[in-house]
Each structure stands twice: as structure tokens, then as C-alpha cells.
Scaffold this motif. Sequence first.
Motif, PDB file in Angstrom:
ATOM      1  N   TRP A 160       0.828  -1.215   0.000  1.00 32.30           N
ATOM      2  CA  TRP A 160       0.000   0.000   0.000  1.00 32.30           C
ATOM      3  C   TRP A 160       0.854   1.253   0.000  1.00 32.30           C
ATOM      4  O   TRP A 160       0.581   2.210  -0.733  1.00 32.30           O
ATOM      5  CB  TRP A 160      -0.924   0.019   1.228  1.00 32.30           C
ATOM      6  CG  TRP A 160      -2.237  -0.643   0.973  1.00 32.30           C
ATOM      7  CD1 TRP A 160      -2.664  -1.825   1.502  1.00 32.30           C
ATOM      8  CD2 TRP A 160      -3.304  -0.177   0.138  1.00 32.30           C
ATOM      9  NE1 TRP A 160      -3.926  -2.118   1.037  1.00 32.30           N
ATOM     10  CE2 TRP A 160      -4.344  -1.120   0.207  1.00 32.30           C
ATOM     11  CE3 TRP A 160      -3.476   0.947  -0.658  1.00 32.30           C
ATOM     12  CZ2 TRP A 160      -5.535  -0.974  -0.495  1.00 32.30           C
ATOM     13  CZ3 TRP A 160      -4.670   1.091  -1.352  1.00 32.30           C
ATOM     14  CH2 TRP A 160      -5.676   0.135  -1.267  1.00 32.30           C
ATOM     15  N   GLU A 175       0.588   4.013  -2.956  1.00 34.96           N
ATOM     16  CA  GLU A 175       0.178   5.393  -2.679  1.00 34.96           C
ATOM     17  C   GLU A 175       1.327   6.366  -2.953  1.00 34.96           C
ATOM     18  O   GLU A 175       1.110   7.431  -3.534  1.00 34.96           O
ATOM     19  CB  GLU A 175      -0.294   5.536  -1.233  1.00 34.96           C
ATOM     20  CG  GLU A 175      -1.588   4.808  -0.938  1.00 34.96           C
ATOM     21  CD  GLU A 175      -2.805   5.411  -1.621  1.00 34.96           C
ATOM     22  OE1 GLU A 175      -2.804   6.624  -1.944  1.00 34.96           O
ATOM     23  OE2 GLU A 175      -3.774   4.668  -1.849  1.00 34.96           O
ATOM     24  N   GLN A 219      -3.713  12.109   0.406  1.00 35.36           N
ATOM     25  CA  GLN A 219      -2.821  11.948   1.551  1.00 35.36           C
ATOM     26  C   GLN A 219      -3.593  12.004   2.868  1.00 35.36           C
ATOM     27  O   GLN A 219      -3.330  11.206   3.771  1.00 35.36           O
ATOM     28  CB  GLN A 219      -1.730  13.009   1.504  1.00 35.36           C
ATOM     29  CG  GLN A 219      -0.764  12.775   0.365  1.00 35.36           C
ATOM     30  CD  GLN A 219       0.250  13.874   0.206  1.00 35.36           C
ATOM     31  OE1 GLN A 219       0.002  15.031   0.536  1.00 35.36           O
ATOM     32  NE2 GLN A 219       1.431  13.516  -0.310  1.00 35.36           N
ATOM     33  N   TYR A 246      -5.425   8.688   3.228  1.00 39.07           N
ATOM     34  CA  TYR A 246      -4.519   7.580   3.496  1.00 39.07           C
ATOM     35  C   TYR A 246      -4.014   7.591   4.928  1.00 39.07           C
ATOM     36  O   TYR A 246      -4.059   6.580   5.632  1.00 39.07           O
ATOM     37  CB  TYR A 246      -3.347   7.606   2.519  1.00 39.07           C
ATOM     38  CG  TYR A 246      -2.480   6.377   2.615  1.00 39.07           C
ATOM     39  CD1 TYR A 246      -2.982   5.127   2.274  1.00 39.07           C
ATOM     40  CD2 TYR A 246      -1.162   6.453   3.047  1.00 39.07           C
ATOM     41  CE1 TYR A 246      -2.190   3.989   2.363  1.00 39.07           C
ATOM     42  CE2 TYR A 246      -0.362   5.333   3.130  1.00 39.07           C
ATOM     43  CZ  TYR A 246      -0.891   4.100   2.784  1.00 39.07           C
ATOM     44  OH  TYR A 246      -0.106   2.976   2.884  1.00 39.07           O
ATOM     45  N   GLY A 299      -7.104   5.355   5.661  1.00 39.83           N
ATOM     46  CA  GLY A 299      -6.873   4.387   4.594  1.00 39.83           C
ATOM     47  C   GLY A 299      -5.854   3.328   4.921  1.00 39.83           C
ATOM     48  O   GLY A 299      -6.081   2.141   4.725  1.00 39.83           O
ATOM     49  N   ARG A 300      -4.719   3.745   5.445  1.00 45.46           N
ATOM     50  CA  ARG A 300      -3.642   2.782   5.708  1.00 45.46           C
ATOM     51  C   ARG A 300      -4.051   1.778   6.782  1.00 45.46           C
ATOM     52  O   ARG A 300      -3.692   0.608   6.724  1.00 45.46           O
ATOM     53  CB  ARG A 300      -2.376   3.519   6.136  1.00 45.46           C
ATOM     54  CG  ARG A 300      -1.167   2.604   6.180  1.00 45.46           C
ATOM     55  CD  ARG A 300       0.108   3.432   6.303  1.00 45.46           C
ATOM     56  NE  ARG A 300       1.264   2.661   5.989  1.00 45.46           N
ATOM     57  CZ  ARG A 300       1.895   1.878   6.861  1.00 45.46           C
ATOM     58  NH1 ARG A 300       1.445   1.765   8.089  1.00 45.46           N
ATOM     59  NH2 ARG A 300       2.968   1.215   6.506  1.00 45.46           N
TER      60      ARG A 300
END
Length: 140
Positions: A82, A86, A117, A120, A124-125
Motif C-alpha cells: 500500500w 500510494e 494523503q 490515506y 486508509g492505511r
Amino acid sequence: MDIAELISISQGTLAIMNPTTPEKVIAAGRAAGLRERNRVVETGCGNGTILALWGHEYGISGVGIEAGFDVAAVIPSDGSDWDRYESGIWQALLSWLGNNPCHPDRDFIIDYLHRLQDEYFGYGREYMDWAMYVLVPGFW
């Protein structure tokens, strides 16, 4: 900005337009038993980067469509997959911004980069996941 142009700017430099590695894509092909002259149907193929890699690695040809199959294997991504995916998008957007200082969509791209960003790092992460599902013709 046209969505196809945005995708081209943000992901066009990525070798695989998914959060995975070539090694995992090749492992999925191995799990599917791919070999030269096989025809592959890939669901959700995007721009065909996985089919292209399998074509190079195994000599297959393929088409992307929606259809029903049985699941033969699941090859998941991990955190580093990931991060690399990204980061590749961010680097492509930053490069585009550097090369297009007067483009009329510059502010849109800056906002898009910041939104990606924020999403994420905000959730997201931690919560997103992705996997390749190896599908074979149904035998039911």
C-alpha cells in the motif's frame, strides 16, 4: 478535469495499478496454473497491467470482463504494498505539478493530492485492504 486524464496523471507511471508487487501477481498466475497460449479473463482489470505482466511472464493473452468463477487462491497485499502504491501516485502528482506550473487544473491536482494523503493517513492505511482473487471456471 476528465477522470481518465486524472487517472493517467496520478497512476500512469505505476507498473501495476494496484497495491501489490509483480512477485505477488506472478504468484497468482502460478496459483492459477498459467502457461503459454492460455486465455485469461480478468474481472476489474483497470488498464490491464496485471494481464500485461502475465502475458510477459507466462505468454498468456486475456480480456477483462465481468463474469462468474470459483475462487482458487487469494493473494493479499500488505502495508508496504500500500505504501509503495500510494507513494507512486503522490510522486506522479508532484512530478506533474512540477512540470505544469501554469496548467489551469493545477489547483485541482493540488487539492486531489492533499485529499489522497489526508485519506490515506487518516484512515486508509489502517483500514483498507486489497487482494487478488484467482478465479477459475466454475465446476458446479
